[in-house]
Each structure stands twice: as structure tokens, then as C-alpha cells.
Design a protein around this motif. Structure first.
Motif, PDB file in Angstrom:
ATOM      1  N   ARG A 250      44.465  60.046  39.835  1.00 15.36           N
ATOM      2  CA  ARG A 250      44.539  60.177  38.380  1.00 15.36           C
ATOM      3  C   ARG A 250      43.243  59.749  37.687  1.00 15.36           C
ATOM      4  N   ARG A 251      42.308  59.219  38.436  1.00 22.62           N
ATOM      5  CA  ARG A 251      41.031  58.841  37.839  1.00 22.62           C
ATOM      6  C   ARG A 251      40.052  60.013  37.749  1.00 22.62           C
ATOM      7  N   HIS A 252      40.407  61.153  38.356  1.00 20.79           N
ATOM      8  CA  HIS A 252      39.415  62.226  38.430  1.00 20.79           C
ATOM      9  C   HIS A 252      38.995  62.780  37.064  1.00 20.79           C
ATOM     10  N   PRO A 253      39.830  62.789  36.010  1.00 24.37           N
ATOM     11  CA  PRO A 253      39.300  63.229  34.708  1.00 24.37           C
ATOM     12  C   PRO A 253      38.188  62.318  34.181  1.00 24.37           C
ATOM     13  N   ILE A 254      38.304  61.014  34.464  1.00 19.67           N
ATOM     14  CA  ILE A 254      37.265  60.077  34.034  1.00 19.67           C
ATOM     15  C   ILE A 254      35.986  60.338  34.811  1.00 19.67           C
ATOM     16  N   TYR A 255      36.121  60.564  36.120  1.00 18.40           N
ATOM     17  CA  TYR A 255      34.942  60.901  36.921  1.00 18.40           C
ATOM     18  C   TYR A 255      34.289  62.178  36.395  1.00 18.40           C
ATOM     19  N   GLY A 256      35.121  63.178  36.085  1.00 13.57           N
ATOM     20  CA  GLY A 256      34.591  64.454  35.608  1.00 13.57           C
ATOM     21  C   GLY A 256      33.830  64.311  34.311  1.00 13.57           C
ATOM     22  N   ALA A 257      34.393  63.547  33.362  1.00 15.34           N
ATOM     23  CA  ALA A 257      33.703  63.322  32.089  1.00 15.34           C
ATOM     24  C   ALA A 257      32.377  62.611  32.315  1.00 15.34           C
ATOM     25  N   SER A 258      32.353  61.664  33.256  1.00 12.01           N
ATOM     26  CA  SER A 258      31.126  60.932  33.558  1.00 12.01           C
ATOM     27  C   SER A 258      30.073  61.845  34.162  1.00 12.01           C
ATOM     28  N   ILE A 259      30.485  62.798  34.974  1.00 10.18           N
ATOM     29  CA  ILE A 259      29.552  63.741  35.587  1.00 10.18           C
ATOM     30  C   ILE A 259      28.933  64.665  34.534  1.00 10.18           C
ATOM     31  N   LEU A 260      29.746  65.108  33.565  1.00 10.93           N
ATOM     32  CA  LEU A 260      29.276  66.082  32.578  1.00 10.93           C
ATOM     33  C   LEU A 260      28.500  65.446  31.433  1.00 10.93           C
ATOM     34  N   GLU A 261      28.758  64.182  31.133  1.00  8.19           N
ATOM     35  CA  GLU A 261      28.194  63.523  29.965  1.00  8.19           C
ATOM     36  C   GLU A 261      26.668  63.580  29.883  1.00  8.19           C
ATOM     37  N   PRO A 262      25.927  63.375  30.969  1.00  6.06           N
ATOM     38  CA  PRO A 262      24.457  63.365  30.842  1.00  6.06           C
ATOM     39  C   PRO A 262      23.849  64.705  30.448  1.00  6.06           C
ATOM     40  N   SER A 263      24.566  65.810  30.647  1.00  8.44           N
ATOM     41  CA  SER A 263      24.019  67.133  30.350  1.00  8.44           C
ATOM     42  C   SER A 263      24.296  67.508  28.903  1.00  8.44           C
TER      43      SER A 263
END
Length: 365
Positions: free
Chosen positions: A226-239
């Protein structure tokens, strides 16, 4: 000039095909002829030769040329790609329309200088015109690069998790079809489609033992998943280009009644794109085979969505999907414009390399 002067080097390389080149030349000729006809009409209306008359003639002739040229191009691209005209306009032509229209007064200035100074002076305008065309071509290249990068990110999770291969692409198409059925603007539809492609990108941060488990997860494993949405947001944020997708990806598992994760948002507080994505995600999952169960079919999937609307799903989104299926069937989103991808998942690659030590050692370096 419209017929001969608009040839480009790519036309002689066969890019586009001969019929594409023929259409482009005809587009220029028809647009120029239409502008000339309206210019004659403007001349008959305006009796004096002062600045107002000149401005009117520039606006009329340039406006007719620009509109005719773009309308023909929109129709051709719509027929070629199968996309509605509104989508072609919103996602491509609208971004360069102002730049194209701004060249109308430049064209008048070139004509005025040619008549007053000499035609040789027009050559000086080749530099800004070539720079403008270079900017347009760079915009197209950057757009292709952006979508290629998004596709590569989406395929990255497919390469890791073979159980859901192609899931993100399907969610993207279903979400886009629902958004369009709900009457959203094409720019919003595009954002929702991109978010659908990347909604599970955070699973890259989930351990393989959990992601590739062939049976249902226990509670501790589900909590980590259930943490994967947080990981995903963290991956996309720098771009900068992908940052608008962050809230859609972060909240794509929020339930309409507030029982979802990661933030427990409720109702309208959940971004609309996320509410669409969760319905598309659930529908795609229920109508696809998984390693631990078979697909339940479209009718039963809609029964489940209707049963859980107002609790897990936004009723408006479920109704939009229902209307879409009744009017167009699964053909509304089952067809894909993306090329077939043939690659090994990481798990498959590991198994293969385990029996090929020489290749494994070569990759290790």
C-alpha cells in the motif's frame, strides 16, 4: 509559391509518403487561394487606402489562410490517427497556433519590403523564418521524447512484474475513454491517460518477494504494497513535466467513502483523475487473468463496480463507464495504438541467466 516554395528536404526523402506530400501542397494552394478570394472581397469593401484598410486586409487574408490551413490539417490528422478533431487540436495544433498566426504580419512586411526595396531584401527574412520552423520541429521532438520517456517508465514496472504485463496501458486507455465520456477537456484527458500509464510506477520500490508473490499477500505484505502510491509520487515529483501527475498517482487508491489510502481522502476531495483511475484500474483488473484467479468478465465486473459505488468508487465515474460500454462496447478502449512490446521481465531474465553463467558473468561487468 504555395505549390513549389513549400517543398522541404523530407519530401524528397519520402517523409511523408507521396500522398502526404501531395496533400500538404494542396493544403497550401487551397489556403492561399481562399486568402486571395477574401482579400478581393476586403478590397471591394474598403474604399480608402489608409492604415485601417491595410490592417483589415492583413487580418482577413491572414486569418482565412491560417484557419483554412489548420482546419485541413486537423481533418487529415484526425482521419489518419482516428482521434477526434478536438483532441488533435488540443494536444498539438493549439500549442503552435499563436506562433503560426504571428507570421501573418511578418508575411505582409516581407511583401511590403519586396515591393519597396526589392525582392532580394526578402532573403534577409529567411533567418527568422528558419528559426521559427526549427522551434516548431523541436517542440514536436520534445513532445515525442516526453511520451517516449513516460512509456519507458510504464514499461519498467511491466518488466519487473510479469503478472500484470500490459495492465498500465489498458488502465490508461480505459481511464481516457471514461474521461472523454464525462466531457472533460482533451488536455485533462491526456493527463489522466498519462497518470494511468504511470499509476503503478511506485511498485518499483516494492520488494520482489512481495511484488512477485504468486498467491495473495498477507496483512504485513499488503501494508508494504500500500506504500506504492507514495513511492510513485516521489519518483515523479522531481520532473517538471511529470509533476502535474503527482496528485493523480498519489491518490489513485483513495476510496470515495474515505476508507482508502494513503491519505484517506473522501468524495470530491479526491482528484477527479484519481477517481477515474481507480475505476479503470479495478475494471481492468477484474477483466484480466491473474496468476491467482481468472478474469470474471465485463458484465460481472460492472456488477461489482455498481455494488461498490458510493463506497469505493465515484458513482458518476461508474455511470460514465456503464454508458460507454452500452454505447460502444469494449471496443471503446480495447484497441491500442501502442506497438506490441516483446521483452523479458526481470524475473524471467534472472531465471534464464541462471542457466547461462557466461552471459550472466558478462552482464555482471
Amino acid at each position: 509559391m504555395a505549390l513549389i516554395g513549400t517543398f522541404e528536404p523530407r519530401d524528397f526523402r519520402g517523409e511523408p509518403r507521396w500522398y502526404g506530400t501531395l496533400f500538404n501542397r494542396a493544403d497550401w494552394v487551397i489556403s492561399s487561394y481562399a486568402a486571395w478570394l477574401f482579400l478581393l472581397l476586403a478590397r471591394s469593401i474598403v474604399v480608402d487606402g489608409g492604415p485601417p484598410a491595410m490592417v483589415l486586409q492583413i487580418v482577413v487574408a491572414g486569418g482565412v489562410f491560417t484557419v483554412t490551413n489548420n482546419v485541413l490539417g486537423l481533418l487529415a490528422n484526425s482521419l489518419k490517427t482516428g482521434n477526434p478533431v478536438s483532441r488533435v487540436w488540443a494536444l498539438s495544433v493549439s500549442n503552435i497556433f499563436i506562433g503560426l498566426a504571428s507570421q501573418v504580419p511578418l508575411g505582409w512586411l516581407m511583401a511590403a519590403i519586396a515591393s519597396q526595396v526589392g525582392q532580394w531584401a526578402v532573403v534577409l527574412f529567411m533567418v527568422p523564418l528558419l528559426l521559427a520552423r526549427y522551434s516548431f520541429s523541436k517542440y514536436t521532438e520534445l513532445r515525442d521524447l516526453f511520451f517516449g520517456s513516460v512509456s519507458a517508465l510504464s514499461q519498467a514496472i511491466d518488466a519487473k512484474d510479469g503478472f500484470t504485463r500490459g495492465h498500465a496501458d489498458r488502465v490508461s486507455r480505459i481511464a481516457g475513454a471514461i474521461a472523454r465520456e464525462m466531457g472533460l477537456a482533451e488536455r485533462d484527458v491526456e493527463m489522466i491517460e498519462l497518470a494511468g500509464l504511470l499509476h503503478d510506477i511506485g511498485k518499483i520500490g516494492v520488494e520482489d518477494r512481495i511484488l512477485m508473490k504468486p498467491t495473495r499477500l498477507d496483512e504485513d505484505e499488503a501494508e508494504l504494497m500500500r506504500r506504492h502510491p507514495i513511492y510513485g509520487a516521489s519518483i515523479l515529483e522531481p520532473s517538471v513535466g511529470l509533476r502535474p501527475l503527482v496528485p493523480l498517482v498519489l491518490h489513485h487508491h483513495e476510496n470515495y467513502d474515505g476508507s482508502g489510502y494513503p491519505d484517506g481522502l473522501e468524495g470530491e476531495l479526491i482528484p477527479l483523475g484519481s477517481r477515474i483511475s481507480i475505476v479503470a484500474d479495478a475494471y481492468a483488473a477484474m477483466t484480466s487473468d491473474r496468476v491467482y484467479r481468472k478474469a470474471i468478465g465485463h458484465e460481472r465486473a460492472m456488477e461489482q463496480l455498481n455494488r461498490h459505488k458510493s463506497r469505493q468508487f465515484d458513482p458518476r465515474v461508474v455511470r460514465a463507464l456503464d454508458r460507454l460500454l452500452k454505447s460502444r462496447g469494449v471496443a471503446a478502449f480495447e484497441a491500442s495504438d501502442l506497438p506490441q512490446i516483446n521483452y523479458e521481465t526481470l524475473a524471467e531474465l534472472r531465471r534464464r541467466l541462471a542457466h547461462e553463467p557466461l552471459i550472466r558473468d558478462a552482464h555482471a561487468g
